[in-house]
Design a protein around this motif. Structure first.
Motif, PDB file in Angstrom:
ATOM      1  N   ARG A 138       0.854  -1.205   0.000  1.00 49.39           N
ATOM      2  CA  ARG A 138       0.000   0.000   0.000  1.00 49.39           C
ATOM      3  C   ARG A 138       0.882   1.245   0.000  1.00 49.39           C
ATOM      4  O   ARG A 138       1.961   1.257   0.606  1.00 49.39           O
ATOM      5  N   ALA A 144      -1.942  -4.945   1.338  1.00 54.29           N
ATOM      6  CA  ALA A 144      -3.368  -5.253   1.173  1.00 54.29           C
ATOM      7  C   ALA A 144      -3.475  -6.644   0.556  1.00 54.29           C
ATOM      8  O   ALA A 144      -2.813  -6.930  -0.442  1.00 54.29           O
ATOM      9  N   HIS A 153      -5.992  -5.518   5.448  1.00 52.01           N
ATOM     10  CA  HIS A 153      -4.781  -4.700   5.459  1.00 52.01           C
ATOM     11  C   HIS A 153      -3.872  -5.177   6.585  1.00 52.01           C
ATOM     12  O   HIS A 153      -4.355  -5.597   7.634  1.00 52.01           O
TER      13      HIS A 153
END
Ligand code: FDA
Length: 394
Positions: A138, A144, A153
């Protein structure tokens, strides 16, 4: 909306569960994602259902890796004694079988139960039967994971997806692909701790002896293992062969000593003196399994009364007994291999934490890494030690 965790571990095997419980005990919010229909499948099938969960003699010399030093730090910080203490806390009875190998008295299920109980107590969430569709870094940091159960996440991502052996148990190349996606080098993989196959006349001469076993010393590329060899309908197996298979590659010379530790020449000379009318196959049947000795004397050695052998012939026979001229043609491959050699190159991983030096927050533990143990509980000890090392920091 994505659900956020501090740590996501891919793979609920030995290394993944150890890592998850250790991180959870530190108060980290941990999710384990497992695509198979239950956790710890290889633990369950290990050690003939009794899980050879460690080896009290574990040391770096019991492992193969392009960097033999890499495993030292983790092994020193989480030792067989640490795992034994955990097993004892859970009241699991165990015994030493041989050569420092510790097995459960009852069942491998107890080891999986112990790891799941520890994970439960540490608040770890485990998603079983959950395939991963996509992983990406990310922009704001962390990772992710798009899965069959939604997107997660993670600040830290721990890859504990194991090797390629026994695909029917959930083995996949996922960890290697992920490593490459993040720019890691993956060293060539091959089956280890695996039966060797014979072909042509070697196989024809031995196939019907399937089930016969005898102690041998198997040597290849500077390593030797003295233990039992088992003849199978495809070739050779048993502990000495499984051990040496990790050091053998097609074309390499394999030495099989059928009378390890003995002086075959002196023995044969003494027999010629003491029982000159006895045939070679009778004499050898007293040292080797009878059917095997007979086959040796039909297919490899000249069978006559002992008195008929001259000095030179006796020396030749002794040499063949200490170096049986059988050549392996291959291995049974991942279908029956206990482990996968090679894997994620350790050069770009921290030996203290298992973290990637390329991608902060990304960790590789257990069998997916280029560290492979001998037969005898060493591979689980590596899974516990590397899982613990990552779990302490992830
Ligand atoms: P492990 O293979 O245990 O776990 C990886 C997990 O990741 C699996 O649950 C897999 O399903 C999951 N996974 C893979 N891809 C995934 C994906 N894309 N998404 C989500 N999950 C994914 N060793 C020893 O020390 N003593 C012993 O007695 C034995 N006995 C034994 C018997 C047999 C038949 C085999 C095949 C192997 C052994 N071994 C052994 C070796 C030992 O089982 C092995 O080294 C460890 O299980 C490795 O632990 P890992 O956690 O790294 O991988």
């Amino acid at each position: 909306m994505a659900e956020a965790f501090d740590v996501v571990v891919v793979g609920a095997g030995a290394a993944g569960l150890m890592c998850a419980m250790t991180a959870g005990q530190r108060g980290r919010r941990v999710l384990v994602v497992e695509h198979a229909n239950k956790p710890g499948k290889k633990i369950l099938m290990s050690g003939g259902g009794r899980c050879n969960f460690t080896n009290i003699g574990t040391g770096p010399a019991n492992f193969l890796s392009a960097n033999p030093h890499y495993c030292k730090s983790a092994l020193a910080r989480y030792t067989p004694a640490d795992f034994i203490a955990l097993v004892e806390r859970h009241g699991i009875a165990y015994h030493e079988k041989e050569l420092g190998q510790l097995f459960c008295d009852e069942s491998s299920k107890q080891v999986v139960r112990m790891l799941l109980d520890e994970c439960g107590a540490a608040g770890v969430r485990i998603e079983i039967g959950c395939g991963i569709e996509d992983v990406r870094a990310r922009d704001e940091g962390g990772f992710a994971l798009r899965t069959a159960r939604g997107t997660f996440h993670a600040e830290s991502l721990v890859v504990a997806s194991g090797g390629l052996s026994i695909p029917s148990m959930g083995a996949s190349g996922f960890g290697y692909r992920l490593a490459q996606q993040f720019g890691h080098v993956v060293l060539p993989t091959r089956a280890g701790l695996v039966p060797l196959t014979l072909s042509g006349t070697h196989l024809e001469r031995l196939q019907d002896l399937s089930g016969v076993s005898l102690p041998v010393e198997a040597s290849c590329n500077g390593q030797s293992f003295r233990n039992f060899m088992l003849l199978t309908h495809r070739g050779l197996s048993g502990p000495s062969i499984l051990q040496i298979s990790s050091y053998w590659q097609p074309g390499d010379a394999l030495r099989l000593d059928l009378l390890p530790g003995a002086d075959a020449e002196a023995f044969l000379r003494a027999q010629r003196q003491a029982r000159p009318a006895a045939e070679l196959r009778t004499v050898l049947s007293e040292q080797l399994p009878k059917r095997f000795a007979q086959r040796l004397c039909e297919a490899w050695l000249p069978n006559r009364p002992m008195r008929q052998y001259g000095e030179r012939e006796l020396r030749d026979i002794a040499a063949q007994l200490h170096h049986w001229p059988v050549t392996a043609s291959g291995t049974e491959g991942y279908r029956t291999a206990e482990v996968t050699l090679g894997g994620v190159d350790t050069r770009e991983l921290s030996s203290a934490t298992m973290e990637s030096r390329r991608v902060p927050g990304l960790y590789f533990i257990g069998e997916v890494v280029d560290v492979t143990g001998w037969l005898g509980g060493y591979n689980f000890q590596w899974a516990w030690a590397s899982g613990h090392a990552a779990g302490e920091v992830a």
